[in-house]
Scaffold this motif. Sequence first.
Motif, PDB file in Angstrom:
ATOM      1  N   ASP A   1     -39.447  94.933  14.228  1.00 33.60           N
ATOM      2  CA  ASP A   1     -39.362  93.500  14.483  1.00 33.60           C
ATOM      3  C   ASP A   1     -39.329  93.165  15.973  1.00 33.60           C
ATOM      4  O   ASP A   1     -38.711  93.871  16.760  1.00 33.60           O
ATOM      5  CB  ASP A   1     -38.075  92.943  13.851  1.00 33.60           C
ATOM      6  CG  ASP A   1     -37.941  93.311  12.380  1.00 33.60           C
ATOM      7  OD1 ASP A   1     -38.986  93.448  11.720  1.00 33.60           O
ATOM      8  OD2 ASP A   1     -36.803  93.464  11.905  1.00 33.60           O
ATOM      9  N   SER A   2     -39.980  92.074  16.318  1.00 39.00           N
ATOM     10  CA  SER A   2     -39.815  91.498  17.661  1.00 39.00           C
ATOM     11  C   SER A   2     -40.448  90.119  17.677  1.00 39.00           C
ATOM     12  O   SER A   2     -41.227  89.767  16.773  1.00 39.00           O
ATOM     13  CB  SER A   2     -40.479  92.375  18.729  1.00 39.00           C
ATOM     14  OG  SER A   2     -41.884  92.241  18.679  1.00 39.00           O
ATOM     15  N   LYS A   3     -40.095  89.345  18.716  1.00 38.72           N
ATOM     16  CA  LYS A   3     -40.783  88.071  18.896  1.00 38.72           C
ATOM     17  C   LYS A   3     -42.279  88.342  19.045  1.00 38.72           C
ATOM     18  O   LYS A   3     -42.676  89.349  19.639  1.00 38.72           O
ATOM     19  CB  LYS A   3     -40.264  87.381  20.162  1.00 38.72           C
ATOM     20  CG  LYS A   3     -38.932  86.695  19.974  1.00 38.72           C
ATOM     21  CD  LYS A   3     -38.394  86.163  21.283  1.00 38.72           C
ATOM     22  CE  LYS A   3     -39.229  85.010  21.804  1.00 38.72           C
ATOM     23  NZ  LYS A   3     -38.586  84.398  23.014  1.00 38.72           N
ATOM     24  N   PHE A   4     -43.096  87.427  18.543  1.00 39.11           N
ATOM     25  CA  PHE A   4     -44.549  87.630  18.564  1.00 39.11           C
ATOM     26  C   PHE A   4     -45.066  87.929  19.966  1.00 39.11           C
ATOM     27  O   PHE A   4     -45.820  88.888  20.181  1.00 39.11           O
ATOM     28  CB  PHE A   4     -45.247  86.383  17.995  1.00 39.11           C
ATOM     29  CG  PHE A   4     -46.737  86.439  18.091  1.00 39.11           C
ATOM     30  CD1 PHE A   4     -47.448  87.520  17.589  1.00 39.11           C
ATOM     31  CD2 PHE A   4     -47.444  85.408  18.703  1.00 39.11           C
ATOM     32  CE1 PHE A   4     -48.830  87.582  17.686  1.00 39.11           C
ATOM     33  CE2 PHE A   4     -48.816  85.464  18.794  1.00 39.11           C
ATOM     34  CZ  PHE A   4     -49.510  86.545  18.297  1.00 39.11           C
ATOM     35  N   ILE A   5     -44.625  87.132  20.953  1.00 42.50           N
ATOM     36  CA  ILE A   5     -45.211  87.302  22.293  1.00 42.50           C
ATOM     37  C   ILE A   5     -44.760  88.595  22.959  1.00 42.50           C
ATOM     38  O   ILE A   5     -45.352  89.032  23.939  1.00 42.50           O
ATOM     39  CB  ILE A   5     -44.936  86.081  23.222  1.00 42.50           C
ATOM     40  CG1 ILE A   5     -43.440  85.839  23.380  1.00 42.50           C
ATOM     41  CG2 ILE A   5     -45.659  84.837  22.688  1.00 42.50           C
ATOM     42  CD1 ILE A   5     -43.129  84.792  24.460  1.00 42.50           C
ATOM     43  N   ASP A   6     -43.713  89.207  22.416  1.00 43.14           N
ATOM     44  CA  ASP A   6     -43.251  90.485  22.978  1.00 43.14           C
ATOM     45  C   ASP A   6     -43.729  91.682  22.153  1.00 43.14           C
ATOM     46  O   ASP A   6     -43.447  92.834  22.503  1.00 43.14           O
ATOM     47  CB  ASP A   6     -41.709  90.514  23.017  1.00 43.14           C
ATOM     48  CG  ASP A   6     -41.149  89.437  23.922  1.00 43.14           C
ATOM     49  OD1 ASP A   6     -41.839  89.091  24.902  1.00 43.14           O
ATOM     50  OD2 ASP A   6     -40.044  88.935  23.641  1.00 43.14           O
ATOM     51  N   MET A   7     -44.409  91.432  21.046  1.00 44.62           N
ATOM     52  CA  MET A   7     -44.757  92.540  20.145  1.00 44.62           C
ATOM     53  C   MET A   7     -45.792  93.459  20.790  1.00 44.62           C
ATOM     54  O   MET A   7     -46.813  93.010  21.296  1.00 44.62           O
ATOM     55  CB  MET A   7     -45.276  91.999  18.809  1.00 44.62           C
ATOM     56  CG  MET A   7     -45.486  93.111  17.773  1.00 44.62           C
ATOM     57  SD  MET A   7     -45.813  92.446  16.136  1.00 44.62           S
ATOM     58  CE  MET A   7     -44.173  91.900  15.655  1.00 44.62           C
TER      59      MET A   7
ATOM     60  N   ALA B   1     -40.972  84.363  10.948  1.00 43.51           N
ATOM     61  CA  ALA B   1     -40.967  84.415  12.412  1.00 43.51           C
ATOM     62  C   ALA B   1     -40.205  85.646  12.881  1.00 43.51           C
ATOM     63  O   ALA B   1     -39.172  86.004  12.306  1.00 43.51           O
ATOM     64  CB  ALA B   1     -40.310  83.154  12.971  1.00 43.51           C
ATOM     65  N   GLY B   2     -40.720  86.285  13.908  1.00 43.28           N
ATOM     66  CA  GLY B   2     -40.061  87.480  14.438  1.00 43.28           C
ATOM     67  C   GLY B   2     -40.416  88.756  13.694  1.00 43.28           C
ATOM     68  O   GLY B   2     -39.930  89.840  14.041  1.00 43.28           O
ATOM     69  N   HIS B   3     -41.239  88.627  12.668  1.00 44.33           N
ATOM     70  CA  HIS B   3     -41.627  89.783  11.843  1.00 44.33           C
ATOM     71  C   HIS B   3     -43.109  89.687  11.471  1.00 44.33           C
ATOM     72  O   HIS B   3     -43.489  89.970  10.332  1.00 44.33           O
ATOM     73  CB  HIS B   3     -40.817  89.832  10.546  1.00 44.33           C
ATOM     74  CG  HIS B   3     -39.326  89.757  10.697  1.00 44.33           C
ATOM     75  ND1 HIS B   3     -38.648  88.613  11.037  1.00 44.33           N
ATOM     76  CD2 HIS B   3     -38.386  90.716  10.576  1.00 44.33           C
ATOM     77  CE1 HIS B   3     -37.345  88.856  11.094  1.00 44.33           C
ATOM     78  NE2 HIS B   3     -37.164  90.125  10.823  1.00 44.33           N
TER      79      HIS B   3
END
Length: 269
Positions: free
Chosen positions: A100-106, A162-164
């Motif tokens: 898992d992470s925020k989309f922009i940090d994935m 969100a976040g996944h």
Amino acid sequence: MNPSPTLKGQAALVTGGDSGIGKGVALALAAAGAKVVVNFAHNQAAAEATVNEITAAGGETIAVQADVSQESEVKAMFAQMYAKYGTIDILINNAGLQKDSKFIDMTLEDWNTVIGINLTGQFLCAREAAREFIRRGVVDGLSRAAGKIICMSSVHEVIPWAGHVNYAASKGGISMFMKSIAQELAPHKIRVMGIGPGAIQTPINKAAWDTPEALNNLLTLIPYNRIGVPGDIGKLATWLASDEADYITGITIFMDGGMTLYPGFADNG
Ligand code: NAD
């Protein structure tokens, strides 16, 4: 639903059968008379514990290591299964994980890992199983189908998360993967189905249930007001694999205590 439909004599493969839902399904299939291959990726001790539990209850089983995202390992796993049990009748495409992470940090690596195991892993295992089902055909007296494939999806097949995004995309992908091969394989008497669990108490979501605060928060998403257990999914998988469900193919059954009922609308719509 008959609580103990017979799978006697059928050979089943459960990917990720050493933990959580996969273990619950492996125990249930074995209790219904199936010979069960317990696949594991890394945790041999957990796989052996599952095997010992099945054997102690009088079942037949072996553990086989394979990373389901690697084609050569999947082929080797099926070869080991055929060497032991001769064929396959039931595939439970269960292995999965979250990164898992925020989309922009994935990272691309976390995207590829989740898609590779959760979605491509199901493709690789289902393709091997389908080839064998078609080669062998229906075995009279064993099952009305030539084979059954059950794809472990999630409520996140339909609920955005969100976040996944890598996880939700893998489960949304499983939906069309499952339906498309169900359509293609039905003339061969092969049934393909999905199970969409809601919150089931396993290591994958420990943070969501291991404190009273977390559990209370989780229960606000579950109208039926309890968390699920692997045995719930085990019963459904056993029934879907049995001839009692012989007219079912190409659908996902959600088993979620009502999580997909938009509980936020119960008092706010
Ligand atoms: P878990 O972490 O207990 O089990 C995951 C299993 O997948 C483990 O046995 C692990 O060894 C296996 N696995 C991971 N990577 C693998 C790989 N590369 N090759 C082979 N096996 C691998 O979690 P779980 O909750 O039992 O999850 C099982 C399935 O159920 C997953 O597909 C998950 O997405 C799905 N699911 C779980 C829930 C839940 O609430 N627990 C809800 C919806 C869907």
